[in-house]
Design a protein around this motif. Structure first.
Motif, PDB file in Angstrom:
ATOM      1  N   ALA A  45       0.726  -1.340   0.360  1.00 39.98           N
ATOM      2  CA  ALA A  45       0.143   0.082   0.885  1.00 39.98           C
ATOM      3  C   ALA A  45       0.903   0.704  -0.077  1.00 39.98           C
ATOM      4  N   LEU A  46       0.972   1.915  -0.933  1.00 40.99           N
ATOM      5  CA  LEU A  46       1.205   3.613  -0.822  1.00 40.99           C
ATOM      6  C   LEU A  46       1.720   4.068   0.160  1.00 40.99           C
ATOM      7  N   LEU A  47       2.404   4.389   1.051  1.00 40.92           N
ATOM      8  CA  LEU A  47       2.511   5.065   2.505  1.00 40.92           C
ATOM      9  C   LEU A  47       3.024   6.580   2.115  1.00 40.92           C
ATOM     10  N   ILE A  48       4.166   6.998   1.440  1.00 41.00           N
ATOM     11  CA  ILE A  48       4.631   8.184   1.209  1.00 41.00           C
ATOM     12  C   ILE A  48       5.190   8.343   0.001  1.00 41.00           C
ATOM     13  N   ALA A  49       5.068   9.393  -0.899  1.00 42.37           N
ATOM     14  CA  ALA A  49       5.376   9.676  -2.041  1.00 42.37           C
ATOM     15  C   ALA A  49       6.178  11.330  -2.353  1.00 42.37           C
ATOM     16  N   ILE A  50       6.535  11.539  -3.258  1.00 40.88           N
ATOM     17  CA  ILE A  50       7.557  12.594  -3.120  1.00 40.88           C
ATOM     18  C   ILE A  50       7.809  13.300  -4.923  1.00 40.88           C
ATOM     19  N   ARG A  51       8.104  14.463  -5.074  1.00 39.69           N
ATOM     20  CA  ARG A  51       8.709  14.674  -6.714  1.00 39.69           C
ATOM     21  C   ARG A  51       9.890  15.362  -6.454  1.00 39.69           C
ATOM     22  N   PRO A  52      10.537  15.427  -7.863  1.00 32.20           N
ATOM     23  CA  PRO A  52      11.720  16.019  -7.351  1.00 32.20           C
ATOM     24  C   PRO A  52      11.733  17.278  -7.041  1.00 32.20           C
ATOM     25  N   ASP A  53      11.048  18.009  -7.173  1.00 31.42           N
ATOM     26  CA  ASP A  53      10.681  19.960  -6.995  1.00 31.42           C
ATOM     27  C   ASP A  53      11.031  20.100  -5.709  1.00 31.42           C
ATOM     28  N   VAL A  54      11.399  19.002  -4.662  1.00 31.79           N
ATOM     29  CA  VAL A  54      11.039  19.133  -3.498  1.00 31.79           C
ATOM     30  C   VAL A  54      12.799  17.981  -2.934  1.00 31.79           C
ATOM     31  N   SER A  55      12.707  18.245  -1.477  1.00 38.46           N
ATOM     32  CA  SER A  55      14.300  17.449  -1.208  1.00 38.46           C
ATOM     33  C   SER A  55      13.632  16.877   0.030  1.00 38.46           C
ATOM     34  N   GLU A  56      12.961  17.412   0.501  1.00 42.14           N
ATOM     35  CA  GLU A  56      11.608  16.562   1.708  1.00 42.14           C
ATOM     36  C   GLU A  56      10.523  16.769   1.766  1.00 42.14           C
ATOM     37  N   LYS A  57       9.988  15.465   2.625  1.00 38.08           N
ATOM     38  CA  LYS A  57       8.696  15.796   2.201  1.00 38.08           C
ATOM     39  C   LYS A  57       7.732  14.062   3.538  1.00 38.08           C
ATOM     40  N   LYS A  58       7.582  15.293   4.746  1.00 36.18           N
ATOM     41  CA  LYS A  58       7.188  14.369   6.275  1.00 36.18           C
ATOM     42  C   LYS A  58       5.914  14.690   5.665  1.00 36.18           C
ATOM     43  N   GLU A  59       5.444  12.978   6.277  1.00 34.50           N
ATOM     44  CA  GLU A  59       3.414  12.798   7.418  1.00 34.50           C
ATOM     45  C   GLU A  59       3.678  11.902   7.934  1.00 34.50           C
TER      46      GLU A  59
ATOM     47  N   CYS B  91      -2.418  -8.444  -7.825  1.00 30.38           N
ATOM     48  CA  CYS B  91      -2.669  -7.490  -8.965  1.00 30.38           C
ATOM     49  C   CYS B  91      -2.610  -6.352  -8.656  1.00 30.38           C
ATOM     50  N   ALA B  92      -2.857  -5.553  -9.067  1.00 29.41           N
ATOM     51  CA  ALA B  92      -3.709  -3.923  -8.812  1.00 29.41           C
ATOM     52  C   ALA B  92      -3.765  -3.171  -9.404  1.00 29.41           C
ATOM     53  N   SER B  93      -4.802  -2.067  -8.702  1.00 29.31           N
ATOM     54  CA  SER B  93      -5.824  -1.519 -10.136  1.00 29.31           C
ATOM     55  C   SER B  93      -5.229   0.118  -9.760  1.00 29.31           C
ATOM     56  N   SER B  94      -5.410   0.673 -10.892  1.00 28.49           N
ATOM     57  CA  SER B  94      -5.137   2.515 -10.339  1.00 28.49           C
ATOM     58  C   SER B  94      -5.951   3.216 -11.428  1.00 28.49           C
ATOM     59  N   PRO B  95      -6.958   4.586 -11.092  1.00 29.98           N
ATOM     60  CA  PRO B  95      -7.303   5.212 -12.639  1.00 29.98           C
ATOM     61  C   PRO B  95      -6.474   6.158 -12.569  1.00 29.98           C
ATOM     62  N   TYR B  96      -7.025   5.915 -14.172  1.00 30.72           N
ATOM     63  CA  TYR B  96      -5.946   6.064 -15.502  1.00 30.72           C
ATOM     64  C   TYR B  96      -5.949   7.785 -15.325  1.00 30.72           C
ATOM     65  N   THR B  97      -6.254   8.831 -14.454  1.00 32.63           N
ATOM     66  CA  THR B  97      -6.331  10.021 -14.761  1.00 32.63           C
ATOM     67  C   THR B  97      -4.543  10.353 -13.092  1.00 32.63           C
ATOM     68  N   THR B  98      -5.085   9.349 -12.979  1.00 29.79           N
ATOM     69  CA  THR B  98      -3.588   9.762 -11.736  1.00 29.79           C
ATOM     70  C   THR B  98      -2.337   9.324 -12.390  1.00 29.79           C
ATOM     71  N   LEU B  99      -2.124   8.791 -13.460  1.00 23.94           N
ATOM     72  CA  LEU B  99      -1.040   7.980 -14.081  1.00 23.94           C
ATOM     73  C   LEU B  99      -0.174   7.558 -13.119  1.00 23.94           C
ATOM     74  N   ASN B 100      -0.613   5.858 -12.269  1.00 19.62           N
ATOM     75  CA  ASN B 100      -0.395   5.245 -12.082  1.00 19.62           C
ATOM     76  C   ASN B 100       0.618   6.042 -10.521  1.00 19.62           C
ATOM     77  N   GLU B 101       0.359   6.945 -10.250  1.00 16.33           N
ATOM     78  CA  GLU B 101       1.283   7.014  -8.571  1.00 16.33           C
ATOM     79  C   GLU B 101       0.061   6.288  -7.813  1.00 16.33           C
ATOM     80  N   LYS B 102      -0.902   6.059  -7.531  1.00 15.15           N
ATOM     81  CA  LYS B 102      -1.184   4.921  -6.573  1.00 15.15           C
ATOM     82  C   LYS B 102      -1.643   3.896  -6.706  1.00 15.15           C
ATOM     83  N   LEU B 103      -1.065   2.742  -6.802  1.00 10.77           N
ATOM     84  CA  LEU B 103      -2.001   1.575  -7.429  1.00 10.77           C
ATOM     85  C   LEU B 103      -2.647   1.025  -6.223  1.00 10.77           C
TER      86      LEU B 103
END
Lengths: 114, 114
Positions: A45-59, B91-103
């Motif tokens: 399950a997705l826990l946490i994610a970051i985009r390359p425009d920031v150096s740190e993300k905290k949750e 098996c996994a799924s994701s909505p197309y609009t999120t570009l697979n950012e969350k499976l």
């Protein structure tokens, strides 16, 4: 060619300690950097994610640190708890050329001991 | 909550049998995926689908095929099971609009081929 190298393979941390898991990648086109958490008998399950425009993300107790020049990102779990015991996967994503595919690391099994 | 349901938690088959693994998602997601998970190897993509009747090969498609006749259902087929296909299948799924950012993953099917 291994695009994603995750380390360590396994980690044992005392309750209350800091857990650190690292992910090194080769593809500079990756543009989204998530960590997935998997408990025994469950899917990731997705826990946490970051985009390359920031150096740190905290949750909460979870922090991602991102170093673009070193092509590395890491997961820090502060005040680690036995309930954090799970397998963690980095899974950077390349969204170019209509690909949108995650590239999973091999996983880190974290055990937090009381 | 998104639910991805895999039909069997454990499955035992004999070498040479044709095996069907079924996956159903209840959130009208366009994208569906089949991964296999092996200790020390992480998650490896077998096949994926972005739409009904559409399929694309992943990293390790050999020995597998898929079927997507309805949007909510994605089946993985082992035409002639072999012992090296003993693995955990996710098996996994994701909505197309999120570009697979969350499976969203199912809980997996542990397949043993004897």
């Amino acid at each position: 060619q291994q695009q994603v190298k995750q380390s360590p393979q396994s980690l044992i941390v005392q309750k209350g300690g800091i857990s650190i898991i690292n992910c090194a990648y080769e593809n500079t086109a990756f543009d989204y950097f998530p960590w997935y958490q998997q408990f025994p008998g469950k899917g990731p399950a997705l826990l946490i994610a970051i985009r390359p425009d920031v150096s740190e993300k905290k949750e909460g107790r979870f922090t991602i640190s991102f170093n673009k020049s070193a092509k590395q990102f890491s997961l820090h779990i502060m005040d680690s708890q036995p309930g954090d015991s799970a397998t963690y996967f980095c899974a950077p994503l390349y969204s170019g050329a209509g690909s949108y595919q995650l590239t999973f690391g091999k996983g880190t099994k974290l055990s937090v001991i009381p | 909550d998104v639910k991805v349901t895999q039909s069997s938690r454990y499955l035992v088959k004999r070498t040479g049998e044709k095996v069907f693994l079924e996956c159903v998602q209840d959130m009208d997601h366009e994208n569906m995926f089949w991964y296999r998970q092996d200790p020390g190897l992480g998650l490896r993509l077998i096949y994926f689908s972005y739409d009904v009747k559409m399929k694309e090969k992943g990293d390790i498609p050999e020995g597998y095929s898929v079927s997507r006749e309805k949007k909510e259902r994605f089946s993985l087929i082992l035409e002639s099971a072999s012992t090296n296909q003993t693995s955990m299948y996710l098996c996994a799924s994701s909505p197309y609009t999120t570009l697979n950012e969350k499976l969203f993953f199912g809980s997996g099917t542990q397949l043993s081929v004897l």
